[in-house]
Design a protein around this motif. Structure first.
Motif, PDB file in Angstrom:
ATOM      1  N   MET A   1       0.842  -1.192   0.000  1.00  0.00           N
ATOM      2  CA  MET A   1       0.000   0.000   0.000  1.00  0.00           C
ATOM      3  C   MET A   1       0.871   1.234   0.000  1.00  0.00           C
ATOM      4  SD  MET A   1      -3.265   0.339   2.541  1.00  0.00           S
ATOM      5  CE  MET A   1      -2.564   1.772   3.350  1.00  0.00           C
ATOM      6  N   GLU A   2       1.316   1.606  -1.186  1.00  0.00           N
ATOM      7  CA  GLU A   2       2.221   2.750  -1.298  1.00  0.00           C
ATOM      8  C   GLU A   2       1.568   3.862  -2.094  1.00  0.00           C
ATOM      9  OE1 GLU A   2       5.600   1.074  -3.161  1.00  0.00           O
ATOM     10  OE2 GLU A   2       6.414   0.240  -1.305  1.00  0.00           O
ATOM     11  N   VAL A   3       2.091   5.067  -1.955  1.00  0.00           N
ATOM     12  CA  VAL A   3       1.638   6.140  -2.837  1.00  0.00           C
ATOM     13  C   VAL A   3       2.398   5.996  -4.155  1.00  0.00           C
ATOM     14  CG1 VAL A   3       1.060   7.664  -0.912  1.00  0.00           C
ATOM     15  CG2 VAL A   3       3.319   7.840  -1.978  1.00  0.00           C
ATOM     16  N   SER A   4       1.951   6.742  -5.168  1.00  0.00           N
ATOM     17  CA  SER A   4       2.571   6.615  -6.486  1.00  0.00           C
ATOM     18  C   SER A   4       3.986   7.169  -6.474  1.00  0.00           C
ATOM     19  CB  SER A   4       1.728   7.336  -7.536  1.00  0.00           C
ATOM     20  OG  SER A   4       1.713   8.723  -7.272  1.00  0.00           O
ATOM     21  N   LYS A   5       4.820   6.650  -7.359  1.00  0.00           N
ATOM     22  CA  LYS A   5       6.215   7.098  -7.429  1.00  0.00           C
ATOM     23  C   LYS A   5       6.299   8.580  -7.761  1.00  0.00           C
ATOM     24  CE  LYS A   5       8.403   2.721  -8.655  1.00  0.00           C
ATOM     25  NZ  LYS A   5       7.301   1.842  -9.112  1.00  0.00           N
ATOM     26  N   VAL A   7       4.345  10.987  -6.976  1.00  0.00           N
ATOM     27  CA  VAL A   7       4.062  11.849  -5.832  1.00  0.00           C
ATOM     28  C   VAL A   7       5.155  11.727  -4.777  1.00  0.00           C
ATOM     29  CG1 VAL A   7       2.521  12.015  -3.842  1.00  0.00           C
ATOM     30  CG2 VAL A   7       1.607  12.186  -6.149  1.00  0.00           C
ATOM     31  N   ALA A   8       5.656  10.506  -4.594  1.00  0.00           N
ATOM     32  CA  ALA A   8       6.738  10.324  -3.625  1.00  0.00           C
ATOM     33  C   ALA A   8       7.952  11.171  -4.018  1.00  0.00           C
ATOM     34  CB  ALA A   8       7.117   8.844  -3.547  1.00  0.00           C
ATOM     35  N   ALA A   9       8.164  11.323  -5.325  1.00  0.00           N
ATOM     36  CA  ALA A   9       9.344  12.051  -5.794  1.00  0.00           C
ATOM     37  C   ALA A   9       9.154  13.572  -5.794  1.00  0.00           C
ATOM     38  CB  ALA A   9       9.696  11.587  -7.210  1.00  0.00           C
TER      39      ALA A   9
ATOM     40  N   GLY B 257       1.433  13.471   0.314  1.00  0.00           N
ATOM     41  CA  GLY B 257       1.510  13.455  -1.149  1.00  0.00           C
ATOM     42  C   GLY B 257       0.452  14.362  -1.770  1.00  0.00           C
ATOM     43  N   ILE B 258      -0.743  14.299  -1.223  1.00  0.00           N
ATOM     44  CA  ILE B 258      -1.846  15.123  -1.734  1.00  0.00           C
ATOM     45  C   ILE B 258      -1.519  16.601  -1.535  1.00  0.00           C
ATOM     46  CG2 ILE B 258      -4.241  15.801  -1.228  1.00  0.00           C
ATOM     47  CD1 ILE B 258      -4.166  13.299  -2.877  1.00  0.00           C
ATOM     48  N   LEU B 259      -0.931  16.933  -0.402  1.00  0.00           N
ATOM     49  CA  LEU B 259      -0.594  18.340  -0.147  1.00  0.00           C
ATOM     50  C   LEU B 259       0.444  18.847  -1.153  1.00  0.00           C
ATOM     51  CD1 LEU B 259      -1.001  20.880   1.544  1.00  0.00           C
ATOM     52  CD2 LEU B 259       0.766  20.057   3.108  1.00  0.00           C
ATOM     53  N   LYS B 260       1.388  17.972  -1.524  1.00  0.00           N
ATOM     54  CA  LYS B 260       2.375  18.385  -2.532  1.00  0.00           C
ATOM     55  C   LYS B 260       1.667  18.725  -3.846  1.00  0.00           C
ATOM     56  CE  LYS B 260       5.508  14.865  -1.357  1.00  0.00           C
ATOM     57  NZ  LYS B 260       6.607  13.964  -1.770  1.00  0.00           N
ATOM     58  N   LEU B 261       0.745  17.872  -4.250  1.00  0.00           N
ATOM     59  CA  LEU B 261      -0.006  18.144  -5.479  1.00  0.00           C
ATOM     60  C   LEU B 261      -0.815  19.431  -5.333  1.00  0.00           C
ATOM     61  CD1 LEU B 261      -1.364  14.560  -6.246  1.00  0.00           C
ATOM     62  CD2 LEU B 261       0.291  15.843  -7.616  1.00  0.00           C
TER      63      LEU B 261
END
Lengths: 399, 399
Positions: A1-5, A7-9, B257-261
């Motif tokens: 259950m990971e976030v997308s690459k 977004v992680a980057a 991650g959502i906050l970065k977007l």
């Protein structure tokens, strides 16, 4: 259950991520001159709010996906001022320039495909492009050369079989660089030769100072099938919180793709569009007043900054940003010093470190961007605080 | 110089693409009952516009990327009504549920990764997911079974090594299917076993009729780390044109991650957020009134439709949609007939063909979706026009 690459980057916004420290400084009673974000202190013209207040439909309903007619027509008339002629089908209203750019990259780039962009550049382009697994390829520019980039060798050296588009931000954020019409023609020639799209971000269109004319890729009719323009009310009308922008293009296949995307998200807020229509209907004199005001702010900030020994900066020609090399080893450390340690009579200053505006690792560590969005006295004081801060910071480091 | 493959492959909205014919029919003087789009005729509560009109700051400035505090706090208090407890950091305000879903797919799916979704489903999910090269995998349901989908065999048969999430829309669009809390628990169990995210679209939360309770994945605390909820003011408060939605999750990595977007696109309109805060502060009685009203509309529409021989439909339990199988060979042709040839006393009706809500080719050609968003007399008349239309259409075809 990971976030997308993707977004992680991604990074947090270099413009916004120091806000926490600014809030803390303010909580301790310090006054912070916020030159980090392009949020003008200029009042939004009253007609915006009046138009919204006068809206009296009882149901706040979905608008058409492409935008409300009043706004489309007001924008079409505004463009005529520059002898640029568009029809409703050539425009689509977006949630600010930000959504415009996101939709454009979505509509143009397959995963892995590239768009050229002069660095330093407005950092959020990375988010817009990475969101759809596109790739930005930087054209590196230098403070010493006023961040000039419209050069055939520089552009052609970066073109690969994967290049799909050239991004042009003029007047530019963060450098204030303005393209001349001749430079635009050169970019257009290269785009034709290599069959590229031109993504032209013109949200600062009127903010071109000194003897510079307003320029637009929309003025070059032979490029009409490959030019995609981005517009916004945020800066032009000091209405950043309205989030009204637009995509403008005469390429029908492209606009059809954009409409499909736009139908997916249904529409842009109805009330804000009504307000924005009133903004675009204002008299031309408004643009002249704004231009004079920002030009005076630039002059104030520039004059003060140039008094600091070791600062490298050519006077920017447009927008309301100025990027400069500072005589400090690390601008991020210097900013942290300003927010957490330094004050002069209880006041300090905040800017955006320029490193986040570069893609090439290591570049920009000694550069900052300021937005000249406060009145000229405040700009002058802000620049003076930077000068005093540099002295204190380098002294602390024993330099 | 081509557009991206993802956009070339996208459809125009099946909900909106017949609008042109409806406008033409209206131009010829026909009255069209528009049951195709979820745009209620219910007045937006006056407090929305009042709050906006009372906003008196002179600069319409950027809001914080995560949303304005007044709105975040109003939503947090609203959720407490259902004994669901959140903090500001668990919420992020979006441009409607549409942007919420786009950001969620962007943050969760790498290109090629899959999300399960019961079909027929709200067609714009395809746009949201394809935008980032994700893949929706349909769980096919049937009119005869009331579009039930929360079954272990059905879900597990669709799971592959690329499956990353299960999408749950309850109360459902377009079917009106409502998940019970036990069904949610089952979905949760499967998600845990296969380590999947749960994307729960709850924008119709209160619209659950008959003896159904309001249910939410937010009520299941053991799923808190994998549940991502979507909320919106559009339907709940009949404020579709406000474009205010939210992402709600207790998973910190995901929210980061959502906050970065969200920082990339800066913020959601300030005024609309102020208005939405007032909506979420309304008394609970508002929800009861709305529920009673929509329930009566459903009953009126359902009762009339069930008088048509050959119609297949189980009474929907929630939202304000009803999907039904019609006794015609091709529902799109039938709709064109209604808009271009048919009338009864100068009136005709419009719905959304259900084929666009299915991913599996060939399914849904004899199904339609109606939105029961008009008052009950109009819903009754709309359904009667469908009945009369079917008779005329099949007669024309010699059936």
């Amino acid at each position: 259950m990971e976030v997308s690459k993707r977004v992680a980057a991604m990074q947090f916004s270099p413009i916004r991520r120091f806000n926490t420290y600014a809030f803390e400084a303010e909580a301790k009673g310090k006054k912070v001159y916020r030159l980090n974000i392009g949020q003008p202190d200029v009042e939004t013209p009253a007609c915006f709010k009046e138009a919204i207040n006068n809206y009296d439909k009882k149901v706040i309903a979905y608008a058409e996906s492409g935008g409300v007619t009043e706004l489309l027509d007001a924008m079409i008339d505004y463009m005529k001022m520059y002898d640029m002629h568009y029809e409703r089908k050539d425009l689509l209203i977006t949630d600010g320039g930000s959504e415009a750019l996101t939709l454009i990259f979505t509509a143009l780039l397959n995963p892995g495909e590239e768009a050229l962009i002069a660095e330093p550049f407005y950092t959020n382009y990375r988010t817009f492009c990475n969101q759809v697994n596109g790739k930005l390829v930087p054209l590196t520019t230098k403070a010493e050369e006023g961040y000039a980039w419209a050069k055939r060798e520089l552009i052609e050296a970066a073109i690969t079989p994967n290049t799909k588009a050239i991004c042009c931000i003029s007047p530019g954020n963060p450098t204030g660089r303005v393209l001349t019409l001749d430079e635009m023609k050169l970019v257009g020639e290269i785009a034709k030769e290599h069959d590229l799209w031109i993504i032209s971000d013109e949200v600062y269109r009127e903010f071109a100072y000194d003897d510079r004319e307003v320029t637009s890729f929309g003025m070059l009719e032979d490029l009409a099938d490959r030019v995609v323009m981005v517009d916004s009310v945020s800066k032009r009308f000091s209405a950043c919180g309205a989030r009204i922008g637009a995509i403008i293009s005469k390429n029908e296949e492209f606009m059809s793709g954009i409409l499909k995307l736009a139908q997916g998200r249904l529409c842009v807020p109805t009330l804000e569009q009504i307000g924005a229509a009133a903004l675009y209907r204002m008299d031309k004199s408004y643009y002249d007043e704004m231009k004079a005001e920002y030009c005076a702010r630039r002059d104030a900030a520039y004059e003060e900054l140039m008094k600091i020994p070791g600062v490298v900066c050519q006077k920017p020609g447009g927008a309301f940003y100025l990027t400069a090399k500072l005589p400090v080893d690390n601008v991020e450390d210097f900013l942290m010093f300003l927010l957490t340690e330094f004050d002069d009579n209880g006041e300090t200053v905040m800017f955006a470190p320029a490193e986040g505006f570069y893609m090439t690792p290591g570049l920009g560590r000694d550069e900052m961007r300021i937005a000249y969005v406060l009145d000229r006295d405040k700009m002058r004081r802000g620049a003076q605080l930077i000068a005093l801060g540099i002295e204190a910071y380098n002294k602390k480091l024993g330099k």
